[in-house]
Write an enzyme that holds these catalytic residues in place. Structure first.
Site, PDB file in Angstrom:
ATOM      1  N   LEU A  43       0.898  -1.155   0.000  1.00  0.00           N
ATOM      2  CA  LEU A  43       0.000   0.000   0.000  1.00  0.00           C
ATOM      3  C   LEU A  43       0.931   1.197   0.000  1.00  0.00           C
ATOM      4  O   LEU A  43       1.670   1.402   0.964  1.00  0.00           O
ATOM      5  CB  LEU A  43      -0.897  -0.024   1.237  1.00  0.00           C
ATOM      6  CG  LEU A  43      -2.057   0.986   1.292  1.00  0.00           C
ATOM      7  CD1 LEU A  43      -3.025   0.770   0.135  1.00  0.00           C
ATOM      8  CD2 LEU A  43      -2.799   0.895   2.613  1.00  0.00           C
ATOM      9  N   ASP A  44       0.934   1.971  -1.079  1.00  0.00           N
ATOM     10  CA  ASP A  44       2.008   2.945  -1.258  1.00  0.00           C
ATOM     11  C   ASP A  44       1.953   4.081  -0.242  1.00  0.00           C
ATOM     12  O   ASP A  44       0.978   4.263   0.476  1.00  0.00           O
ATOM     13  CB  ASP A  44       2.058   3.464  -2.710  1.00  0.00           C
ATOM     14  CG  ASP A  44       0.890   4.354  -3.071  1.00  0.00           C
ATOM     15  OD1 ASP A  44       0.659   5.344  -2.358  1.00  0.00           O
ATOM     16  OD2 ASP A  44       0.223   4.084  -4.090  1.00  0.00           O
ATOM     17  N   ILE A  45       3.024   4.839  -0.194  1.00  0.00           N
ATOM     18  CA  ILE A  45       3.235   5.846   0.858  1.00  0.00           C
ATOM     19  C   ILE A  45       2.142   6.918   0.864  1.00  0.00           C
ATOM     20  O   ILE A  45       1.806   7.465   1.913  1.00  0.00           O
ATOM     21  CB  ILE A  45       4.637   6.483   0.697  1.00  0.00           C
ATOM     22  CG1 ILE A  45       4.984   7.322   1.924  1.00  0.00           C
ATOM     23  CG2 ILE A  45       4.738   7.289  -0.584  1.00  0.00           C
ATOM     24  CD1 ILE A  45       6.438   7.745   1.969  1.00  0.00           C
ATOM     25  N   ASP A  46       1.564   7.198  -0.305  1.00  0.00           N
ATOM     26  CA  ASP A  46       0.544   8.243  -0.405  1.00  0.00           C
ATOM     27  C   ASP A  46      -0.870   7.714  -0.192  1.00  0.00           C
ATOM     28  O   ASP A  46      -1.837   8.458  -0.365  1.00  0.00           O
ATOM     29  CB  ASP A  46       0.625   8.914  -1.784  1.00  0.00           C
ATOM     30  CG  ASP A  46       1.980   9.554  -2.023  1.00  0.00           C
ATOM     31  OD1 ASP A  46       2.487  10.189  -1.086  1.00  0.00           O
ATOM     32  OD2 ASP A  46       2.533   9.397  -3.125  1.00  0.00           O
TER      33      ASP A  46
END
Length: 259
Positions: A126-129
């Site tokens: 789940l990406d940083i953003d």
């Protein structure tokens, strides 16, 4: 060490066979074999053994006991944390798993212990953003189910979007032909994407349901049809939902829950 017998046609390495049968992960299998906890057709199995599809595999109860102690944790990941290893000065989401950040609404019977952090790894990115449901597990069976090559577990996302300068009532401005392309017809990294469920949740927000997880997949899909992702939240993995879990807090996967 004696040479292992050459694999005849139709055999599989024991650790791979154990993973295919859903007994454990390959890494766990190697650990169990190394401890002498695995027998094949009544004999203690050596490392690297090749087995046929009819081989009888027996597991020592000590291995089962070790497996029962493994935990799977559901975290509501905030923006600004990476899923896996620390990178570019950003902390991994696992640092949020502490006794004081456990959700007070968690009814699972486990007590938190620092040993539960050993080998705790994300089962999917789940990406940083992005925010929402992140699964961290010590259990190789869970990891294989969620991120194995043959995994078809659904992941559901709520995605707030803009279309050029349009940030309100985006649904009215966005062509239905492009919505159809989001559902099926796009390619990433030279490979066609699997069909996806994509529908408007409200005039500014799309609901995506995917069965694959390429890096930054939804953001890149949206870019291909002229949309910009303003916010992205994962709300479900398989049959497990984010529910009321507060941002930055976590709970255990309950004994009755299955992905």
């Amino acid at each position: 060490m004696p040479d292992l017998p050459t694999a005849p046609g139709g055999t599989t390495r024991l650790n791979k066979r154990m993973a295919e049968l859903g007994l454990c992960s390959r890494r766990e299998a190697d650990d169990w074999i190394g401890r002498g906890w695995v027998k094949v057709d009544g004999k203690v199995a050596p490392m690297g053994l090749q087995v046929g599809p009819q081989a009888r595999i027996d597991i020592d109860p000590r291995a089962r006991g070790q497996q029962r102690e493994q935990v799977t944790i559901l975290l509501h990941k905030p923006i600004g944390y990476v899923s896996g290893q620390a990178e570019d000065g950003h902390e991994p989401a696992v640092v949020l798993v502490q006794g004081r950040t456990r959700w007070k609404g968690d009814a699972a019977p486990q007590r938190f212990a620092p040993t539960q952090l050993k080998g705790l790894a994300p089962a999917g990115r789940l990406d940083i953003d992005s925010t929402g449901l992140l699964v961290l597990t010590q259990d190789g069976r869970v990891a294989r189910q969620l991120i194995g090559e043959d995994s078809g577990v659904e992941k559901e996302y709520l995605v707030r979007v803009a279309f050029g300068a349009v940030t309100t009532n985006v649904q009215a401005a966005f062509p239905s032909t492009q919505l159809a392309r989001l559902r099926h017809g796009l390619s990433l990294d030279g490979q066609p994407l699997k069909p996806a469920q994509v529908d408007w949740q409200n005039p500014e927000q799309l609901r995506f349901v995917l069965t694959e997880g390429k890096k930054r997949q939804i953001r890149r899909m949206c870019e291909l049809v002229g949309l910009k992702v303003v916010g992205l939240k994962r709300v479900r993995i398989g049959r497990v939902t984010l529910g009321q879990l507060p941002l930055g807090q976590w709970r255990y996967l309950a004994p009755h829950e299955r992905f």
